[in-house]
Every structure is written in structure tokens, then in C-alpha cells.
Design a protein around this motif. Sequence first.
Motif, PDB file in Angstrom:
ATOM      1  N   PHE A  65     -53.273-120.232 -43.728  1.00  0.00           N
ATOM      2  CA  PHE A  65     -53.823-119.693 -42.480  1.00  0.00           C
ATOM      3  C   PHE A  65     -53.418-118.241 -42.299  1.00  0.00           C
ATOM      4  N   GLU A  66     -54.037-117.625 -41.319  1.00  0.00           N
ATOM      5  CA  GLU A  66     -54.008-116.178 -41.107  1.00  0.00           C
ATOM      6  C   GLU A  66     -52.613-115.585 -40.920  1.00  0.00           C
ATOM      7  N   GLY A  67     -51.695-116.344 -40.331  1.00  0.00           N
ATOM      8  CA  GLY A  67     -50.366-115.812 -40.057  1.00  0.00           C
ATOM      9  C   GLY A  67     -49.665-115.283 -41.292  1.00  0.00           C
ATOM     10  N   PHE A  68     -49.873-115.933 -42.443  1.00  0.00           N
ATOM     11  CA  PHE A  68     -49.275-115.466 -43.697  1.00  0.00           C
ATOM     12  C   PHE A  68     -49.823-114.092 -44.082  1.00  0.00           C
ATOM     13  N   VAL A  69     -51.122-113.906 -43.883  1.00  0.00           N
ATOM     14  CA  VAL A  69     -51.776-112.661 -44.269  1.00  0.00           C
ATOM     15  C   VAL A  69     -51.402-111.540 -43.307  1.00  0.00           C
ATOM     16  N   GLU A  70     -51.267-111.858 -42.048  1.00  0.00           N
ATOM     17  CA  GLU A  70     -50.818-110.866 -41.067  1.00  0.00           C
ATOM     18  C   GLU A  70     -49.421-110.355 -41.405  1.00  0.00           C
ATOM     19  N   ALA A  71     -48.628-111.197 -42.076  1.00  0.00           N
ATOM     20  CA  ALA A  71     -47.266-110.817 -42.462  1.00  0.00           C
ATOM     21  C   ALA A  71     -47.219-110.160 -43.837  1.00  0.00           C
ATOM     22  N   GLY A  72     -48.388-109.853 -44.421  1.00  0.00           N
ATOM     23  CA  GLY A  72     -48.414-109.140 -45.699  1.00  0.00           C
ATOM     24  C   GLY A  72     -48.951-109.924 -46.877  1.00  0.00           C
ATOM     25  N   GLY A  73     -49.358-111.194 -46.664  1.00  0.00           N
ATOM     26  CA  GLY A  73     -49.930-111.985 -47.742  1.00  0.00           C
ATOM     27  C   GLY A  73     -51.323-111.507 -48.118  1.00  0.00           C
ATOM     28  N   LEU A  74     -51.864-112.029 -49.200  1.00  0.00           N
ATOM     29  CA  LEU A  74     -53.139-111.545 -49.737  1.00  0.00           C
ATOM     30  C   LEU A  74     -54.361-112.136 -49.036  1.00  0.00           C
ATOM     31  N   VAL A  75     -54.503-113.444 -49.095  1.00  0.00           N
ATOM     32  CA  VAL A  75     -55.711-114.064 -48.558  1.00  0.00           C
ATOM     33  C   VAL A  75     -55.377-115.433 -47.983  1.00  0.00           C
ATOM     34  N   SER A  76     -56.076-115.812 -46.938  1.00  0.00           N
ATOM     35  CA  SER A  76     -55.895-117.140 -46.357  1.00  0.00           C
ATOM     36  C   SER A  76     -57.247-117.759 -46.064  1.00  0.00           C
ATOM     37  N   TYR A  77     -57.257-119.084 -46.084  1.00  0.00           N
ATOM     38  CA  TYR A  77     -58.451-119.831 -45.701  1.00  0.00           C
ATOM     39  C   TYR A  77     -57.967-121.072 -44.972  1.00  0.00           C
ATOM     40  N   GLY A  78     -58.401-121.205 -43.739  1.00  0.00           N
ATOM     41  CA  GLY A  78     -57.971-122.369 -42.977  1.00  0.00           C
ATOM     42  C   GLY A  78     -58.324-122.222 -41.513  1.00  0.00           C
ATOM     43  N   PRO A  79     -57.835-123.143 -40.697  1.00  0.00           N
ATOM     44  CA  PRO A  79     -58.158-123.103 -39.260  1.00  0.00           C
ATOM     45  C   PRO A  79     -57.550-121.890 -38.594  1.00  0.00           C
ATOM     46  N   ASN A  80     -58.188-121.430 -37.553  1.00  0.00           N
ATOM     47  CA  ASN A  80     -57.649-120.350 -36.734  1.00  0.00           C
ATOM     48  C   ASN A  80     -56.569-120.958 -35.840  1.00  0.00           C
ATOM     49  N   TYR A  81     -55.335-120.680 -36.157  1.00  0.00           N
ATOM     50  CA  TYR A  81     -54.234-121.305 -35.425  1.00  0.00           C
ATOM     51  C   TYR A  81     -54.195-120.875 -33.965  1.00  0.00           C
TER      52      TYR A  81
END
Length: 327
Positions: free
Chosen positions: A251-267
Motif C-alpha cells: 500500500f501507498e504508505g511504503f511508497v510515501e516513505a521512499g519505496g518504489l511502487v505499491s498496489y493495494g487498497p487506499n488505507y
Amino acid sequence: MKRREFITLLGGAAAAWPLAARAQQQELPVVGLLWVASERVVKPYEESIRAGLRELGWVDGGNYRLEVRYGNGEATRLPGLIEELIALNPKVLSGISEVAALMKAKTSTIPIVLSLSYDYDPVESGFVQTLARPGGNITGVAVHYDEVLTKHVEIASELVPGLARIGFINDAADAGAARFDALAEKAARSKGMTLIPMPVRDRASVEAAYAGQGAESPGALIVMLSGRLFNLRDPIREGALKLRAPVVYPFEGFVEAGGLVSYGPNYYAAFRRSTVFVDKILRGAKPADLPIEQPTHLDLVVNIRAAEAIGLVVPPLFLARADKVIE
């Protein structure tokens, strides 16, 4: 009335006021919220819950009291924190699926709201009778994570054409870990890939999992959806950066913290939606009668800076599909 008597009465009233205020505070309906991760990591999502309740007319300290506890990524702390919340006689308990499962083991009477379920099918597990009529003390928001995990493998193969080995960072402390290992293995095999299991539970085990990858290290990684792994997002990202391997997050929180890509529910949306269930229960509804809802849209989020850091060129068509691009 004599002056001395007046002062005595006035002083007594002043002393009694804090007691009255505290008594009123204690009478407010309590909502118990438990997170697996630390306060620092989940604070934006907690604010989604607080904001959702405010929109529905619930003011913390005014007409209800929100009691929050944090597991700090340590599975052993969760049962004790649940007992701590139950001792407050809450009107509602809330948490993600792992937390809700532990809550249900502690109480069959206090209503429990799934802020987001992901690692089990509520019906298949026996937690509820049906999604439409749960029938017990649990309701809330659930996502069918099996399909999401399969999609993560597909995304990794898009980012790395010809990908042969894919790492799976799984939460070794999660009750569903073995099941997700099997699902990831099946998904990888369907794409002709070899799955490299990387079970972790804390920072030391994350570092050990990366250190154990030799010359045949995975060309990409996928990460299980887990509160503990979200708490470990920094060492997971840092290890992947050293491998120069793209990572698909849940999910998006990982990407907001600098990760590459996420796919999943909008937390943010899921947690906000869970407050509708809390609201209804506080107003007298029974969880048994409140249908469990499932997110209707899953978000694809891409961090261009993270791609540049590992020398990855994200295909234009892939970017065009993204719901959000962080530059």
C-alpha cells in the motif's frame, strides 16, 4: 451567610469540580483502537480515523473518548494491550485483521470493527457467517488480499522483463504467514519464476535476510501486507536499495516513505470508512447486522525518485496506469 462559611463552601465546590469533570470524562463511551506498528508510523492513518469520527459528530473528549495503543511492531505486546483496552469497558474495539482476530479471542460480546482485514477471508475463517450478515461481534472493511498478492508478482514482472527470481518478504510472526508463502509460490510459478522466501520479524532479521542473498539474489521483491512490516519499512527499503532491486509494496504508505511502487487498497479511505461502522455501533446498531464492506478500487502508486535511485526506467505505459506518481 458568614464570610468564613462562604469561603469554605466555595473552596469545597472548587475541589469537587475536577472530580465531577473526571466522572463525566469516565462516563463517555470509549472506543479502543490498537495498532500493530508504532505511533510514528501510523499517525497519518490514525488521523483518518479521528477525522472520520469528527465528520460523523464524534468529538474526542466531548461525546466519546478514543483510547489508542501501539504494538511498536512487537507481536508479543498485542494480547496485553487488548486486555488493557477491554478493562476500560469500551463500547467498540477496532484494529486491522490480525488485531481483530486477537480481540475476538478475548471477547465475544464487545463489538469489533475491522479497520481493514487483509490476511484472511472472514467467512472462510469462521469469523463471520456471511459478508452481508456477519452474525457475530465483528464487522468492518475487508480486502481479498489473495488477488492483490498475485497482482504484485505481475507488476514485478512488468518492471523487470525476464525476471527469474523474486523475493517474498513475509511477516514470520503473522498467523497467516505459511498461507501467504504458498500463495506467493503459486503466483511466482505461474510466471515461470523461482520464489525466494525472506521471512522477517524485526530489524535484525530484515538485515539477515538481505545478507543471506548471494550471487543469485532476487531481481525484484514483493512485500506482504502487515503492520509489523510497515513498521520495518525503512530497513526493508534500505536493503533493497543495496541490492538495487525494485520492490512492490502492499500500500501507498511504503511508497510515501521512499519505496518504489505499491498496489493495494487506499488505507486512508479504508480507515476513514471504518468509522462509519464505529458511528453506527455507538448509536445502537449491532455488528451482526452491519454488512462487511470491501474496497471497490485498488491504487497503483509509483515513486520516480526511488526508481532513479536504483537505475530503473519505469515504462511509460506503466506510469500512465498509475493512480498517483510521486516525483
